[in-house]
Scaffold this motif. Structure first.
Motif, PDB file in Angstrom:
ATOM      1  N   PRO A 267     -19.129  12.984  10.563  1.00  0.00           N
ATOM      2  CA  PRO A 267     -17.651  13.385   9.946  1.00  0.00           C
ATOM      3  C   PRO A 267     -17.824  14.651   9.624  1.00  0.00           C
ATOM      4  O   PRO A 267     -16.775  15.307   9.499  1.00  0.00           O
ATOM      5  CB  PRO A 267     -17.465  12.005   9.074  1.00  0.00           C
ATOM      6  CG  PRO A 267     -18.808  11.423   8.821  1.00  0.00           C
ATOM      7  CD  PRO A 267     -19.852  11.837  10.004  1.00  0.00           C
ATOM      8  N   ASN A 268     -18.827  15.103   9.222  1.00  0.00           N
ATOM      9  CA  ASN A 268     -18.911  16.583   8.634  1.00  0.00           C
ATOM     10  C   ASN A 268     -19.220  17.507   9.527  1.00  0.00           C
ATOM     11  O   ASN A 268     -19.666  18.854   9.294  1.00  0.00           O
ATOM     12  CB  ASN A 268     -19.908  16.613   7.347  1.00  0.00           C
ATOM     13  CG  ASN A 268     -19.513  15.605   6.368  1.00  0.00           C
ATOM     14  OD1 ASN A 268     -18.519  15.458   5.860  1.00  0.00           O
ATOM     15  ND2 ASN A 268     -20.472  15.137   5.797  1.00  0.00           N
ATOM     16  N   PHE A 269     -19.322  17.366  10.809  1.00  0.00           N
ATOM     17  CA  PHE A 269     -19.451  18.342  11.903  1.00  0.00           C
ATOM     18  C   PHE A 269     -18.560  19.397  11.733  1.00  0.00           C
ATOM     19  O   PHE A 269     -17.319  19.283  11.781  1.00  0.00           O
ATOM     20  CB  PHE A 269     -19.290  17.603  13.482  1.00  0.00           C
ATOM     21  CG  PHE A 269     -19.641  18.619  14.304  1.00  0.00           C
ATOM     22  CD1 PHE A 269     -20.746  19.017  14.627  1.00  0.00           C
ATOM     23  CD2 PHE A 269     -18.591  19.123  15.284  1.00  0.00           C
ATOM     24  CE1 PHE A 269     -21.197  19.898  15.656  1.00  0.00           C
ATOM     25  CE2 PHE A 269     -18.914  19.860  16.444  1.00  0.00           C
ATOM     26  CZ  PHE A 269     -19.963  20.134  16.530  1.00  0.00           C
ATOM     27  N   ASN A 270     -19.052  20.791  11.704  1.00  0.00           N
ATOM     28  CA  ASN A 270     -18.000  21.918  11.519  1.00  0.00           C
ATOM     29  C   ASN A 270     -17.992  22.364  13.022  1.00  0.00           C
ATOM     30  O   ASN A 270     -18.858  23.430  13.423  1.00  0.00           O
ATOM     31  CB  ASN A 270     -18.760  22.900  10.684  1.00  0.00           C
ATOM     32  CG  ASN A 270     -17.965  23.980  10.185  1.00  0.00           C
ATOM     33  OD1 ASN A 270     -16.723  24.342  10.953  1.00  0.00           O
ATOM     34  ND2 ASN A 270     -17.931  24.841   9.197  1.00  0.00           N
TER      35      ASN A 270
ATOM     36  N   ILE B 164     -18.790  26.648  17.301  1.00  0.00           N
ATOM     37  CA  ILE B 164     -18.210  27.285  18.626  1.00  0.00           C
ATOM     38  C   ILE B 164     -18.526  28.942  18.091  1.00  0.00           C
ATOM     39  O   ILE B 164     -18.851  29.478  19.106  1.00  0.00           O
ATOM     40  CB  ILE B 164     -16.868  27.049  18.324  1.00  0.00           C
ATOM     41  CG1 ILE B 164     -16.428  25.593  18.982  1.00  0.00           C
ATOM     42  CG2 ILE B 164     -16.009  28.012  19.493  1.00  0.00           C
ATOM     43  CD1 ILE B 164     -15.070  25.352  19.037  1.00  0.00           C
ATOM     44  N   LYS B 165     -18.216  29.166  16.632  1.00  0.00           N
ATOM     45  CA  LYS B 165     -18.643  30.844  16.560  1.00  0.00           C
ATOM     46  C   LYS B 165     -20.155  31.079  16.946  1.00  0.00           C
ATOM     47  O   LYS B 165     -20.357  32.126  17.531  1.00  0.00           O
ATOM     48  CB  LYS B 165     -18.408  31.017  15.190  1.00  0.00           C
ATOM     49  CG  LYS B 165     -16.741  31.104  15.035  1.00  0.00           C
ATOM     50  CD  LYS B 165     -16.314  32.204  15.723  1.00  0.00           C
ATOM     51  CE  LYS B 165     -14.798  32.498  15.195  1.00  0.00           C
ATOM     52  NZ  LYS B 165     -14.038  33.416  16.281  1.00  0.00           N
ATOM     53  N   LYS B 166     -21.022  30.157  16.460  1.00  0.00           N
ATOM     54  CA  LYS B 166     -22.547  30.433  16.869  1.00  0.00           C
ATOM     55  C   LYS B 166     -22.979  30.439  18.410  1.00  0.00           C
ATOM     56  O   LYS B 166     -23.353  31.239  18.743  1.00  0.00           O
ATOM     57  CB  LYS B 166     -23.204  29.290  16.106  1.00  0.00           C
ATOM     58  CG  LYS B 166     -24.697  29.400  16.240  1.00  0.00           C
ATOM     59  CD  LYS B 166     -25.541  28.570  15.647  1.00  0.00           C
ATOM     60  CE  LYS B 166     -27.337  28.896  15.643  1.00  0.00           C
ATOM     61  NZ  LYS B 166     -27.779  27.768  15.086  1.00  0.00           N
TER      62      LYS B 166
ATOM     63  N   MET C  62     -20.270  18.048  22.506  1.00  0.00           N
ATOM     64  CA  MET C  62     -20.450  19.414  22.395  1.00  0.00           C
ATOM     65  C   MET C  62     -21.749  20.052  22.128  1.00  0.00           C
ATOM     66  O   MET C  62     -22.235  21.142  22.629  1.00  0.00           O
ATOM     67  CB  MET C  62     -19.352  20.035  21.137  1.00  0.00           C
ATOM     68  CG  MET C  62     -18.113  19.653  21.328  1.00  0.00           C
ATOM     69  SD  MET C  62     -17.035  20.092  19.933  1.00  0.00           S
ATOM     70  CE  MET C  62     -17.203  21.850  19.802  1.00  0.00           C
ATOM     71  N   ILE C  63     -22.421  19.407  21.513  1.00  0.00           N
ATOM     72  CA  ILE C  63     -24.010  19.876  20.897  1.00  0.00           C
ATOM     73  C   ILE C  63     -24.711  19.492  22.264  1.00  0.00           C
ATOM     74  O   ILE C  63     -25.458  20.423  22.527  1.00  0.00           O
ATOM     75  CB  ILE C  63     -24.511  19.007  19.831  1.00  0.00           C
ATOM     76  CG1 ILE C  63     -23.790  19.163  18.496  1.00  0.00           C
ATOM     77  CG2 ILE C  63     -26.069  19.149  19.775  1.00  0.00           C
ATOM     78  CD1 ILE C  63     -24.013  18.130  17.371  1.00  0.00           C
TER      79      ILE C  63
ATOM     80  N   TRP D 170      -7.534  17.090  16.789  1.00  0.00           N
ATOM     81  CA  TRP D 170      -8.715  17.490  16.068  1.00  0.00           C
ATOM     82  C   TRP D 170      -9.621  18.884  16.376  1.00  0.00           C
ATOM     83  O   TRP D 170      -9.891  19.692  15.803  1.00  0.00           O
ATOM     84  CB  TRP D 170      -9.635  16.453  16.038  1.00  0.00           C
ATOM     85  CG  TRP D 170     -11.110  16.372  15.381  1.00  0.00           C
ATOM     86  CD1 TRP D 170     -11.131  16.554  14.035  1.00  0.00           C
ATOM     87  CD2 TRP D 170     -12.231  16.972  15.868  1.00  0.00           C
ATOM     88  NE1 TRP D 170     -12.538  16.755  13.859  1.00  0.00           N
ATOM     89  CE2 TRP D 170     -13.241  17.327  14.766  1.00  0.00           C
ATOM     90  CE3 TRP D 170     -12.904  17.367  17.037  1.00  0.00           C
ATOM     91  CZ2 TRP D 170     -14.290  17.635  15.014  1.00  0.00           C
ATOM     92  CZ3 TRP D 170     -14.146  17.803  17.358  1.00  0.00           C
ATOM     93  CH2 TRP D 170     -14.922  17.992  16.252  1.00  0.00           C
ATOM     94  N   MET D 171      -9.457  18.916  17.851  1.00  0.00           N
ATOM     95  CA  MET D 171     -10.265  19.789  18.514  1.00  0.00           C
ATOM     96  C   MET D 171      -9.524  21.186  18.322  1.00  0.00           C
ATOM     97  O   MET D 171     -10.077  22.329  18.107  1.00  0.00           O
ATOM     98  CB  MET D 171     -10.625  19.643  19.945  1.00  0.00           C
ATOM     99  CG  MET D 171     -11.291  20.807  20.645  1.00  0.00           C
ATOM    100  SD  MET D 171     -13.087  21.078  20.048  1.00  0.00           S
ATOM    101  CE  MET D 171     -13.733  19.763  20.798  1.00  0.00           C
TER     102      MET D 171
END
Length: 164
Positions: free
Chosen positions: A6-9, A14-16, A94-95, A161-162
């Motif tokens: 739930p704390n996935f940033n 995406i920036k990385k 995503m990961i 959310w996305m």
């Protein structure tokens, strides 16, 4: 909507990922700039492809470009979605897609390098078009919230959310 963490940033993720992709493109971009300026300074840029062509060189370059395009455009999305179909959590999707996106953009950077090398070797501006094609592919498919939303076909709460 399901998340594994739930704390996935997602913004930091995406920036990385975007930074990695653009770092891979730096070398082909620098080489293209060098090749273009070198050929321009010596007056060897040619706008016509068919005058005194080196058929073998152009065939090898076309094969490399064709391979990169077929490998990344023809089946990439379908294969990636097939693998991710079993994962219900959006953050894990995503990961898991990260390596595949890096691979695809590495291939596009390789394609851009082929264009830069063709320009450097022969001075034919058709290779500037090849380089531009890969530049467009890289920038148009850069990871962003909207890209992931469209890629996964998100709707409702997941899309909100996305993209927030």
């Amino acid at each position: 909507m399901q998340l594994n963490d739930p704390n996935f940033n997602k913004s930091a993720f995406i920036k990385k990922l975007e930074s990695i992709i653009y770092l891979m493109f730096v070398l082909p971009l620098a080489f293209f700039g060098y090749a273009f300026l070198e050929r321009e300074a010596s007056g060897e840029l040619r706008s016509v492809f068919y005058e005194d062509p080196d058929i073998m060189f152009h065939a090898v370059m076309a094969a490399g470009i064709g391979y990169v395009l077929l490998r990344t455009l023809a089946t990439w999305k379908k294969d990636a979605l097939k693998v991710l179909k079993q994962v219900p959590e959006l953050d894990l999707k995503m990961i898991k897609l990260k390596k595949s996106i890096i691979y695809r953009n590495l291939m596009w950077s390789f394609g851009a390098a082929i264009g830069a090398f063709g320009l450097y070797e022969k001075g034919d501006m058709v290779y500037a078009l090849v380089f531009s094609l890969f530049l467009i592919l890289i920038t148009a498919n850069r990871p962003s919230p909207k890209y992931f939303s469209k890629f996964f076909g998100l709707k409702g709460e997941e899309k909100k959310w996305m993209e927030e």
